[in-house]
Design a protein around this motif. Structure first.
Motif, PDB file in Angstrom:
ATOM      1  N   MET A  63       0.865  -1.185   0.000  1.00 14.59           N
ATOM      2  CA  MET A  63       0.000   0.000   0.000  1.00 14.59           C
ATOM      3  C   MET A  63       0.896   1.227   0.000  1.00 14.59           C
ATOM      4  SD  MET A  63      -3.011  -1.046   2.662  1.00 14.59           S
ATOM      5  CE  MET A  63      -3.728   0.562   2.559  1.00 14.59           C
ATOM      6  N   LEU A  64       0.860   1.988  -1.059  1.00 16.48           N
ATOM      7  CA  LEU A  64       1.778   3.105  -1.239  1.00 16.48           C
ATOM      8  C   LEU A  64       1.662   4.130  -0.112  1.00 16.48           C
ATOM      9  CD1 LEU A  64       3.957   4.185  -3.068  1.00 16.48           C
ATOM     10  CD2 LEU A  64       2.197   5.412  -4.337  1.00 16.48           C
ATOM     11  N   PHE A  65       0.442   4.364   0.391  1.00 22.83           N
ATOM     12  CA  PHE A  65       0.272   5.346   1.468  1.00 22.83           C
ATOM     13  C   PHE A  65       1.069   4.942   2.714  1.00 22.83           C
ATOM     14  CE2 PHE A  65      -1.990   6.749   5.295  1.00 22.83           C
ATOM     15  CZ  PHE A  65      -1.847   8.107   5.137  1.00 22.83           C
ATOM     16  N   LEU A  66       0.960   3.691   3.125  1.00 23.08           N
ATOM     17  CA  LEU A  66       1.716   3.228   4.295  1.00 23.08           C
ATOM     18  C   LEU A  66       3.215   3.236   4.025  1.00 23.08           C
ATOM     19  CD1 LEU A  66      -0.439   0.243   5.593  1.00 23.08           C
ATOM     20  CD2 LEU A  66      -0.101   2.461   6.668  1.00 23.08           C
ATOM     21  N   GLN A  67       3.602   2.852   2.835  1.00 21.77           N
ATOM     22  CA  GLN A  67       5.019   2.830   2.503  1.00 21.77           C
ATOM     23  C   GLN A  67       5.611   4.239   2.542  1.00 21.77           C
ATOM     24  OE1 GLN A  67       4.525   0.692  -1.198  1.00 21.77           O
ATOM     25  NE2 GLN A  67       5.621  -1.066  -0.356  1.00 21.77           N
ATOM     26  N   ILE A  68       4.869   5.216   2.057  1.00 20.83           N
ATOM     27  CA  ILE A  68       5.360   6.594   2.087  1.00 20.83           C
ATOM     28  C   ILE A  68       5.422   7.111   3.519  1.00 20.83           C
ATOM     29  CG2 ILE A  68       4.785   8.970   1.430  1.00 20.83           C
ATOM     30  CD1 ILE A  68       3.890   7.855  -1.267  1.00 20.83           C
TER      31      ILE A  68
END
Length: 114
Positions: A63-68
């Motif tokens: 999940m890009l949001f969590l990774q960012i």
């Protein structure tokens, strides 16, 4: 073809985020516990948990949001916590490789204009 290039770019970005998180986790683990207190930063356990979660999210949860969000935490470790830990541990690279006094300037000892 454009979609394939985009997929390759995203894979490269995900891999870079994972590598940064792993390197930060190892560096956080190698630092002494008392250095975190001396640098007035969060505890070693806090950073180990946070950076461990960053590694886990990068590996398991695409999940890009969590990774960012965890990338931001990793960057904070690299630009704020790690330099402070190096400073209190005496491992900083302040330009004085051969030792020297704290009053040494870049061209020799500073004598206050005397």
């Amino acid at each position: 073809m454009l979609l394939t290039a985009f997929g390759g770019l995203m894979w490269l970005i995900y891999t870079a985020m994972l590598v940064l998180a792993v390197v930060a986790l190892v560096m956080a683990g190698l630092a002494r516990e008392d250095a975190y207190r001396a640098a007035n930063k969060q505890t070693k356990m806090f950073w180990l948990i946070l950076l461990g979660l960053a590694v886990a999210v990068n590996l398991l949860v695409p999940m890009l949001f969590l990774q960012i969000a965890f990338l931001v935490a990793t960057i904070v470790f690299f630009v704020d916590v790690r330099p402070a830990l190096q400073q209190v541990s005496g491992g900083g690279r302040g330009g004085r490789r051969g030792g020297g006094s704290s009053s040494d300037g870049p061209y020799g000892p500073y004598n206050g204009g005397r």
